[in-house]
Design an enzyme around this catalytic site. Structure first.
Site, PDB file in Angstrom:
ATOM      1  CG  ASN A  63      -1.868   1.175   1.267  1.00  0.00           C
ATOM      2  OD1 ASN A  63      -2.447   1.519   0.228  1.00  0.00           O
ATOM      3  ND2 ASN A  63      -2.047   1.806   2.415  1.00  0.00           N
ATOM      4  CG  HIS A  66      -0.944   6.255   4.781  1.00  0.00           C
ATOM      5  ND1 HIS A  66      -2.327   6.215   4.788  1.00  0.00           N
ATOM      6  CD2 HIS A  66      -0.586   7.172   5.715  1.00  0.00           C
ATOM      7  CE1 HIS A  66      -2.774   7.061   5.706  1.00  0.00           C
ATOM      8  NE2 HIS A  66      -1.745   7.651   6.271  1.00  0.00           N
ATOM      9  CB  SER A 125       4.779   5.420   4.349  1.00  0.00           C
ATOM     10  OG  SER A 125       5.123   6.511   5.184  1.00  0.00           O
ATOM     11  CB  THR A 137      -0.003  -6.188   8.795  1.00  0.00           C
ATOM     12  OG1 THR A 137      -0.160  -4.889   9.366  1.00  0.00           O
ATOM     13  CG2 THR A 137       1.443  -6.419   8.389  1.00  0.00           C
ATOM     14  CD  GLU A 179      -1.086  -1.864  13.965  1.00  0.00           C
ATOM     15  OE1 GLU A 179      -0.934  -0.818  14.585  1.00  0.00           O
ATOM     16  OE2 GLU A 179      -0.223  -2.771  13.895  1.00  0.00           O
ATOM     17  CG  LEU A 180      -6.418   1.431   8.440  1.00  0.00           C
ATOM     18  CD1 LEU A 180      -6.674   0.800   7.089  1.00  0.00           C
ATOM     19  CD2 LEU A 180      -7.594   2.266   8.891  1.00  0.00           C
ATOM     20  CG  ASP A 181      -3.214   3.522   6.934  1.00  0.00           C
ATOM     21  OD1 ASP A 181      -3.214   2.940   5.837  1.00  0.00           O
ATOM     22  OD2 ASP A 181      -4.034   4.421   7.231  1.00  0.00           O
TER      23      ASP A 181
END
Ligand code: GRF
Length: 223
Positions: free
Chosen positions: A112, A114, A141, A146, A148-150
């Site tokens: 991802n 962010h 970034s 995972t 866990e969000l962000d």
């Protein structure tokens, strides 16, 4: 990444798709050893789908229908990913949260980007929050996803200075120009085998990546 040859990408979008386009350009230009197999939007009619079509990329819309639609969406997504024979799922402005089960079954195979210097400013409206907090630096970034969000391990960050006269629009444009550089770069590292996911963490060049790499960008440097 088991298949020989270029890394096969499925790119998930929800809107404009400028990161998707930057990654597709890097693939088409031979800058990275990867290929966009499919662009998948969870929203119909977004600009990113038009861009994908104009670039000759296969695209699909898998509408996410309301709050309780995750399970159905993920089943449809799983089928699309199998069709695409994707090695890597690239979230590029994808505005939905995938389930723990979906993400954990694909550990090390989802990236991802962010728009903040994680762990600062997880979630939405990062540019506004940076300006409101009076911070002097901002950036983006690229991280493994995972549950866990962000919160997954960050691989590479771009850092830009926040200027005194910045608005949300000017700051976000400057950060996004750096996204178009760092996201293809990380995908290229994975394609070349320099970057890998082992023992539940990222490894770069044969060593665990303990802290993210940071690239400083000059205010005038864009994509
Ligand atoms: C980017 O700023 C990215 O960091 C965030 O969403 C935005 C997507 O932009 N996750 P685009 O759709 O790639 O133009």
């Amino acid at each position: 990444m088991t298949t020989p040859g270029p890394l096969q990408l499925a790119i998930l979008i929800s809107g404009r798709g400028s990161n998707m386009a930057a990654i597709a350009r890097a693939c088409a230009g031979g800058e990275i050893d990867a290929r966009v197999r499919m662009v998948i939007s969870e929203r119909p009619g977004v600009a990113g789908l038009d861009t994908a079509r104009a670039m000759g990329l296969e695209s699909r819309t898998l509408p996410w229908r309301g709050l309780n639609d995750r399970l159905r969406f993920e089943r449809a997504l799983d089928a699309a990913l199998a069709d695409a024979r994707a090695d890597l799922i690239v979230l590029a402005g994808f505005m939905r949260i995938l389930s723990r089960e979906f993400v954990e079954a694909r550990a090390g195979r989802i990236l991802n980007i962010h728009p903040s210097l994680l762990p600062l400013h997880r979630g939405l409206h990062t540019h506004r929050r940076v300006l409101e907090a009076g911070e002097r630096a901002h950036g983006a970034s690229v991280h493994f996803v995972t549950a866990e969000l962000d919160g997954g391990p960050v691989i590479l960050q771009s850092r830009v200075a926040v200027l005194p006269d910045d608005t949300e629009a000017t700051l976000s444009a400057r950060v996004q120009a750096t996204e178009h550089i760092i996201y293809p770069r990380v995908i290229g590292w994975l394609a070349d085998g320099r970057l890998a996911w082992r023992e539940q963490r990222p490894w770069l060049d044969g060593r665990p990546l303990e802290v993210p790499l940071v690239e400083e960008f000059d205010v005038n440097r864009g994509s």
